[in-house]
Design an enzyme around this catalytic site. Structure first.
Site, PDB file in Angstrom:
ATOM      1  N   ASN A 123      -6.764  -1.658   1.982  1.00 50.31           N
ATOM      2  CA  ASN A 123      -6.455  -2.056   3.359  1.00 50.31           C
ATOM      3  C   ASN A 123      -6.057  -0.851   4.205  1.00 50.31           C
ATOM      4  OD1 ASN A 123      -6.759  -4.863   2.744  1.00 50.31           O
ATOM      5  ND2 ASN A 123      -4.751  -4.821   1.788  1.00 50.31           N
ATOM      6  N   HIS A 128      -0.649 -16.174   4.257  1.00 45.19           N
ATOM      7  CA  HIS A 128      -0.311 -15.420   3.060  1.00 45.19           C
ATOM      8  C   HIS A 128       0.584 -16.206   2.105  1.00 45.19           C
ATOM      9  CE1 HIS A 128      -1.211 -11.497   5.310  1.00 45.19           C
ATOM     10  NE2 HIS A 128      -1.989 -11.488   4.244  1.00 45.19           N
ATOM     11  N   GLU A 143      -1.460 -16.173  10.788  1.00 45.81           N
ATOM     12  CA  GLU A 143      -1.859 -14.773  10.737  1.00 45.81           C
ATOM     13  C   GLU A 143      -2.783 -14.517  11.926  1.00 45.81           C
ATOM     14  OE1 GLU A 143      -3.423 -13.420   6.961  1.00 45.81           O
ATOM     15  OE2 GLU A 143      -2.278 -14.970   5.915  1.00 45.81           O
ATOM     16  N   SER A 187      -6.596 -12.611   5.848  1.00 49.30           N
ATOM     17  CA  SER A 187      -6.824 -11.529   4.894  1.00 49.30           C
ATOM     18  C   SER A 187      -7.992 -11.750   3.954  1.00 49.30           C
ATOM     19  CB  SER A 187      -5.557 -11.317   4.056  1.00 49.30           C
ATOM     20  OG  SER A 187      -5.219 -12.494   3.342  1.00 49.30           O
ATOM     21  N   ASP A 247       1.896 -13.191  11.652  1.00 43.07           N
ATOM     22  CA  ASP A 247       1.773 -12.097  10.699  1.00 43.07           C
ATOM     23  C   ASP A 247       0.560 -11.258  11.097  1.00 43.07           C
ATOM     24  OD1 ASP A 247       1.489 -10.399   8.564  1.00 43.07           O
ATOM     25  OD2 ASP A 247       1.704 -11.940   7.026  1.00 43.07           O
ATOM     26  N   HIS A 303      -3.083  -7.519   8.947  1.00 42.54           N
ATOM     27  CA  HIS A 303      -4.406  -6.885   8.923  1.00 42.54           C
ATOM     28  C   HIS A 303      -4.916  -6.518  10.322  1.00 42.54           C
ATOM     29  CE1 HIS A 303      -5.028  -7.504   4.613  1.00 42.54           C
ATOM     30  NE2 HIS A 303      -4.301  -8.589   4.802  1.00 42.54           N
ATOM     31  N   LYS A 344      -0.752  -1.189   5.390  1.00 46.10           N
ATOM     32  CA  LYS A 344      -2.206  -1.368   5.504  1.00 46.10           C
ATOM     33  C   LYS A 344      -2.756  -0.305   6.465  1.00 46.10           C
ATOM     34  CE  LYS A 344      -2.100  -6.145   3.969  1.00 46.10           C
ATOM     35  NZ  LYS A 344      -0.714  -6.129   3.468  1.00 46.10           N
TER      36      LYS A 344
END
Length: 383
Positions: A39, A126, A172, A176, A201, A204, A234
């Site tokens: 990542n 997650h 998110e 992910s 979140d 990414h 990441k």
């Protein structure tokens, strides 16, 4: 003694054997081959300017370890400087630095939502979010992935059944494993209509998206009802996580968050590294631009080769379905020099075992094209 140990360990042996039979037994593998697994989206994990900043900090007397929790002697100047600058960078009133994204999510969900409140989680968030929800005080509902109407339906049903507390919506910004984006505009609107908090979140997306890498929540900064987790391990190439929120919520976490109060503070050196990574986002915008160009190139190649993927981001899933088949494909690509890993349940839903292809600045266009050619070969063109 051996027979006693075998009896004691037999339940664990049986569990491992069951995982192995289902082709879900995990093992640790070295970092070999061309990077399509990490990542480290902006290739900051080995960036010279971050290394130099850490060396300079060491030479200036910055300790490697904090030596205690932040509420004891572990609160270092490096932590506070990072939090001040991060809050300014992300357009938030305050920030709090945690040791990692997992613990930051767990800490948030076991501290802020109270008994009598409702947590509404996207089904694909997650594992750390699911774990925090299970360990927390609030009631929890799971809604259909990326379905704003499902969010409102869950809230309405809860309130019709007598729910009267605060609502916390959790998503998110970039998922992910599927590489798709959350409908943030709709979620922000729902949070406003329902007098709810929205926790996002950005694991990414931080560094890769938004002006200067501020993430996909950047257009909604300084909202009282928005809490954001910016993972530092990441695209920022370091470790830890920054939670940005109102000053009131930060102070509440400092006083009531057990994973913060009772944990040794993150390394002050890592705070230096994260701070330098944030400065790099501002001083080297070409990294973000190069990543966007590489992602666009990869998706053009996918289309031209007649392949299919639901993603338009740097996370490109190839959903196989069968666990064993996914791992065979991963091994075949690894044998050709490409570090691509197979992902199986419970990390992803049952029946959706996949290859997770990650696009980073550790590779170039020629690497991407060679990898896609190899993927076509090992899958015989079926994406």
């Amino acid at each position: 003694m051996r027979s006693i140990q075998t009896a004691r360990l037999s339940p664990y042996v049986a569990a491992l054997n069951a995982l192995n039979e289902d082709k879900r037994l995990r093992c640790l593998k070295p970092r070999v081959g061309i990077d399509f697994a990490s990542n480290d989206y902006l290739a900051l994990g080995n960036a010279s300017r971050i290394k130099k900043a850490m060396v300079a900090a060491l030479e200036a007397g910055t300790p490697v370890g904090a030596g205690g929790s932040r509420l004891l002697r572990g609160n270092c100047e490096e932590h506070e400087r990072l939090e001040t600058e991060a809050a300014q960078f992300f357009g938030a009133e305050a920030a709090l630095f945690f040791g990692g994204g997992y613990i930051a999510n767990f800490a948030l969900l076991t501290t802020l939502p109270q008994r009598g409140d409702l947590l509404v989680l996207d089904s694909l968030v997650h594992a750390s979010i699911h774990e925090g929800a299970r360990a927390g005080r609030a009631e929890c509902r799971i809604h259909a992935h990326n379905d704003p109407q499902s969010v409102e339906d869950a809230i309405r049903d809860w309130r019709n059944k007598g729910g009267a507390g605060r609502v916390w919506i959790v998503a998110e910004s970039l998922y992910s494993m599927d590489g798709d984006f959350a409908p943030l505009e709709e979620l922000v609107a729902i949070a406003d209509r329902q007098d709810a908090f929205l926790i996002v979140d950005e694991a990414h997306a931080t560094g890769a998206y938004g002006h200067q890498g501020r993430g996909l929540t950047a257009p909604y900064d300084r909202r009282e009802n928005l809490i954001v987790v910016h993972t530092c391990g990441k695209a920022l190439g370091a470790a830890g996580a920054l939670v940005t929120a109102s000053g009131i919520l930060r102070d509440f976490m400092v006083n009531r968050c057990r994973p913060f109060i009772f944990a040794t503070a993150p390394s002050p050196l890592m705070a230096v590294a994260v701070r330098e990574a944030l400065l790099t986002l501002q001083k080297e915008p070409e990294r973000q631009q190069r990543l966007a160009k590489l992602v666009a190139f990869a998706h053009r190649q996918i289309t031209s080769l007649g392949l299919r993927t639901p993603s338009t981001s740097q996370i490109v899933p190839y959903i196989v379905g069968d666990n064993a088949h996914a791992m065979r494909l991963a091994s075949a690509l690894q044998a050709r020099g490409f570090d691509i890993r197979g992902i199986r349940p419970p990390t992803v839903p049952a029946g959706t075992a996949r290859l997770r292809i990650s696009l980073t600045l550790n590779v170039g266009e020629a690497d991407v094209r060679a990898m896609l050619d190899a993927l076509v070969e090992v899958t015989r063109g079926s994406f």
